[in-house]
Design a protein around this motif. Structure first.
Motif, mmCIF file in Angstrom:
data_model
loop_
_atom_site.group_PDB
_atom_site.id
_atom_site.type_symbol
_atom_site.label_atom_id
_atom_site.label_comp_id
_atom_site.label_asym_id
_atom_site.label_seq_id
_atom_site.Cartn_x
_atom_site.Cartn_y
_atom_site.Cartn_z
ATOM 1 N N ALA A 75 39.217 -126.719 -30.083
ATOM 2 C CA ALA A 75 38.557 -128.023 -29.961
ATOM 3 C C ALA A 75 38.989 -128.918 -31.127
ATOM 4 O O ALA A 75 39.593 -128.438 -32.100
ATOM 5 C CB ALA A 75 37.040 -127.839 -29.955
ATOM 6 N N THR A 77 37.221 -130.147 -33.504
ATOM 7 C CA THR A 77 36.567 -129.709 -34.735
ATOM 8 C C THR A 77 37.131 -128.358 -35.163
ATOM 9 O O THR A 77 37.176 -127.415 -34.367
ATOM 10 C CB THR A 77 35.048 -129.578 -34.524
ATOM 11 N N HIS A 80 36.155 -124.606 -33.973
ATOM 12 C CA HIS A 80 35.465 -124.679 -32.689
ATOM 13 C C HIS A 80 36.485 -124.577 -31.555
ATOM 14 O O HIS A 80 37.677 -124.888 -31.726
ATOM 15 C CB HIS A 80 34.689 -125.982 -32.558
ATOM 16 N N TYR A 81 35.980 -124.200 -30.364
ATOM 17 C CA TYR A 81 36.853 -123.973 -29.223
ATOM 18 C C TYR A 81 36.187 -124.495 -27.952
ATOM 19 O O TYR A 81 34.962 -124.623 -27.890
ATOM 20 C CB TYR A 81 37.163 -122.475 -29.074
ATOM 21 N N TYR A 82 37.015 -124.812 -26.970
ATOM 22 C CA TYR A 82 36.524 -125.172 -25.648
ATOM 23 C C TYR A 82 36.726 -123.985 -24.706
ATOM 24 O O TYR A 82 37.743 -123.282 -24.754
ATOM 25 C CB TYR A 82 37.284 -126.359 -25.065
ATOM 26 N N TYR A 94 32.738 -126.346 -22.426
ATOM 27 C CA TYR A 94 31.703 -125.919 -23.357
ATOM 28 C C TYR A 94 32.325 -125.736 -24.736
ATOM 29 O O TYR A 94 33.304 -124.989 -24.888
ATOM 30 C CB TYR A 94 31.091 -124.600 -22.887
ATOM 31 N N GLU A 95 31.766 -126.417 -25.728
ATOM 32 C CA GLU A 95 32.264 -126.266 -27.086
ATOM 33 C C GLU A 95 31.504 -125.121 -27.759
ATOM 34 O O GLU A 95 30.274 -125.085 -27.756
ATOM 35 C CB GLU A 95 32.090 -127.553 -27.883
ATOM 36 N N LYS A 105 28.570 -129.793 -24.927
ATOM 37 C CA LYS A 105 29.129 -129.777 -23.584
ATOM 38 C C LYS A 105 29.826 -131.097 -23.318
ATOM 39 O O LYS A 105 29.389 -132.149 -23.789
ATOM 40 C CB LYS A 105 28.033 -129.563 -22.537
ATOM 41 N N PRO A 148 39.048 -135.860 -25.288
ATOM 42 C CA PRO A 148 37.600 -135.766 -25.521
ATOM 43 C C PRO A 148 36.987 -137.065 -26.031
ATOM 44 O O PRO A 148 35.809 -137.318 -25.797
ATOM 45 C CB PRO A 148 37.491 -134.659 -26.583
#
Length: 300
Positions: A75, A77, A80-82, A94-95, A105, A148
């Motif tokens: 993601a 950030t 963080h991942y999607y 979903y993050e 989300k 995003p």
């Protein structure tokens, strides 16, 4: 109370049967009522098998966070991942954190016919592969391109395979299901999940710009398994193709060399139905399963 030395035959049979039934019940109850999975597997054995794989560590759970995780991508950030759910689930990214905590989300205004993969380019664009095609029937294969920071604007990369003439082909020739894709050098690369008998993952490309295309077939990789995701190491010198409970590693000093490499197979027995993979760094993969497991794997 004292019994006579010789029991009637019927009573002896009854006691023997009851004793055997009780022993079987005690054995099956060890480990709890849910030790056996609904598919006939032994969850305790699976858990033990996964824990014994060198380099594989369970770091979290996506249960209640991501329904049937089918892919992973970094993601915006850091750390963080999607992830997302495949066919039948809502079109949501979903993050999550690296340990599976849900932090947000993102609704994507696009159909989720059968989302199977997610990747991003160096400019912050993401590519959702809506190209799951279990029976090789679909005429509406597509990749959604979006950002995003502007999630209401979604571009569509529609495509068809140059070598598919029947919908569906004969079962032995059904190699048009794609659950693995990644962006590289201005192209979206597609790796098929062979549902026939050729034990081959065909590799195609389409441009990364919205439009309607006939995919270009580049090569075929000898993969003794069904490919469920793809991840390219940050330095561009290692490609990992994830399978169900296994992965395949291809190394090279260039992308062309990687596609000519002989895949090395690594068993992930017990991890579950592994569906999503992304590099955390040059040595570590984050892997998700459809059952909600989240693992880190240190590559050899």
């Amino acid at each position: 109370m004292r019994f006579t030395p010789l029991l009637p035959a019927a009573l002896a049979l009854l006691l023997t049967t009851a004793s055997c039934s009780q022993a079987q019940s005690d054995t099956s109850d060890k480990g709890g009522k849910n030790a056996k999975s609904s598919k006939g597997g032994d969850r305790r054995k699976d858990k033990n098998a996964a824990s014994e794989i060198q380099g594989l560590t369970k770091v979290g759970s996506l249960k209640g966070v991501v329904p049937e995780s089918s892919g992973l991508a970094a993601a915006p950030t850091a750390g963080h991942y999607y992830s997302f759910g495949d066919d039948g689930n809502r079109p949501i990214l979903y993050e999550i954190t690296g340990t599976g905590e849900g932090v947000g989300k993102l609704d994507v205004p696009a159909d989720n016919i059968d989302w199977e993969s997610l990747s991003r380019d160096g400019q912050g664009n993401y590519y959702i592969g809506d190209c799951g095609n279990n029976e090789s029937l679909r005429h509406d294969l597509r990749i959604y391109k979006f950002r995003p920071d502007a999630p209401t604007k979604v571009g569509t990369i529609a495509f068809q395979y140059p070598d598919q003439n029947e919908f569906p082909p004969k079962k032995k020739q059904r190699n048009f299901d794609c659950e693995a894709s990644l962006w590289h050098d201005g192209q979206v690369w597609l790796f098929t999940k062979d549902r026939g008998q050729s034990r081959t993952s065909n590799v195609y490309t389409v441009p990364d710009q919205p439009g309607d295309y006939t995919a270009k077939k580049v090569t075929a990789l000898a993969i003794p398994g069904q490919v469920t995701d793809a991840a390219l190491r940050p330095d561009g010198r290692r490609l990992v193709l994830l399978g169900r409970g296994e992965l395949f590693i291809l190394d090279g000093n260039s992308w062309a060399d990687i596609l000519k490499a002989t895949p090395r197979q690594v068993a992930l027995t017990g991890a579950g139905q592994t569906e999503g993979a992304v590099f955390k760094d040059n040595k570590t993969l984050l892997i998700s399963t459809e059952q909600g497991g989240l693992f880190e794997y240190t590559l050899p």
